[in-house]
Design a protein around this motif. Sequence first.
Motif, PDB file in Angstrom:
ATOM      1  N   ASN A  60       1.787  40.250  13.861  1.00 29.73           N
ATOM      2  CA  ASN A  60       0.693  41.057  13.445  1.00 29.73           C
ATOM      3  C   ASN A  60      -0.590  40.885  14.365  1.00 29.73           C
ATOM      4  O   ASN A  60      -1.369  42.147  14.384  1.00 29.73           O
ATOM      5  CB  ASN A  60       0.410  40.659  11.991  1.00 29.73           C
ATOM      6  N   GLN A  61      -0.655  39.972  14.985  1.00 21.98           N
ATOM      7  CA  GLN A  61      -1.805  39.936  15.992  1.00 21.98           C
ATOM      8  C   GLN A  61      -1.551  40.836  17.181  1.00 21.98           C
ATOM      9  O   GLN A  61      -2.645  41.435  17.537  1.00 21.98           O
ATOM     10  CB  GLN A  61      -1.823  38.578  16.607  1.00 21.98           C
ATOM     11  N   ALA A  62      -0.410  40.990  17.531  1.00 20.26           N
ATOM     12  CA  ALA A  62      -0.206  42.074  18.760  1.00 20.26           C
ATOM     13  C   ALA A  62      -0.471  43.154  18.043  1.00 20.26           C
ATOM     14  O   ALA A  62      -1.201  44.266  18.674  1.00 20.26           O
ATOM     15  CB  ALA A  62       1.268  41.933  19.179  1.00 20.26           C
ATOM     16  N   ALA A  63      -0.055  43.756  16.828  1.00 19.90           N
ATOM     17  CA  ALA A  63      -0.230  45.130  16.331  1.00 19.90           C
ATOM     18  C   ALA A  63      -1.857  45.293  15.922  1.00 19.90           C
ATOM     19  O   ALA A  63      -2.246  46.359  16.297  1.00 19.90           O
ATOM     20  CB  ALA A  63       0.313  45.218  15.007  1.00 19.90           C
ATOM     21  N   MET A  64      -2.513  44.310  15.715  1.00 23.37           N
ATOM     22  CA  MET A  64      -4.186  44.452  15.472  1.00 23.37           C
ATOM     23  C   MET A  64      -4.668  44.654  17.015  1.00 23.37           C
ATOM     24  O   MET A  64      -5.692  45.402  17.109  1.00 23.37           O
ATOM     25  CB  MET A  64      -4.575  43.169  14.865  1.00 23.37           C
ATOM     26  N   MET A  65      -4.363  43.766  17.835  1.00 22.76           N
ATOM     27  CA  MET A  65      -4.840  44.024  19.043  1.00 22.76           C
ATOM     28  C   MET A  65      -4.804  45.512  19.830  1.00 22.76           C
ATOM     29  O   MET A  65      -5.413  46.236  20.530  1.00 22.76           O
ATOM     30  CB  MET A  65      -4.440  42.876  20.183  1.00 22.76           C
ATOM     31  N   LYS A  66      -3.374  45.903  19.561  1.00 20.49           N
ATOM     32  CA  LYS A  66      -2.898  47.095  20.095  1.00 20.49           C
ATOM     33  C   LYS A  66      -3.953  48.230  19.507  1.00 20.49           C
ATOM     34  O   LYS A  66      -4.387  49.151  20.419  1.00 20.49           O
ATOM     35  CB  LYS A  66      -1.631  47.320  19.746  1.00 20.49           C
ATOM     36  N   GLU A  67      -4.094  48.237  18.180  1.00 21.35           N
ATOM     37  CA  GLU A  67      -4.986  49.309  17.469  1.00 21.35           C
ATOM     38  C   GLU A  67      -6.304  48.957  17.766  1.00 21.35           C
ATOM     39  O   GLU A  67      -7.144  50.062  17.959  1.00 21.35           O
ATOM     40  CB  GLU A  67      -4.474  48.999  16.032  1.00 21.35           C
TER      41      GLU A  67
END
Length: 91
Positions: A60-67
């Motif tokens: 989820n951290q990676a997904a937030m950072m990507k967005e």
Amino acid sequence: MKTKTALLSLLVASVITGTAFAGILDEPKMMAHFYTDKTMKTMKSDAQMKKAWAKMSKKNQAAMMKECNDAAMSKPHAEFCAKLNALAGHA
């Protein structure tokens, strides 16, 4: 074949107009941890945000950072993304 063409046209139109599909930053369930109220207008303190960030899964951290690093996805969440980037050490 008509369905395929229609879907492709919809995708092209969304890209051209800058409309992004909902992502993790648009999920109230994920974002609620970072805000003090249900309307998600007031962000928590840096210390509270850092705790919420640490409790999230790496996925989820990676997904937030990507967005947050995607201009179209992050635009409506600019203030949140700026704070998140600072907390994550990307500022």
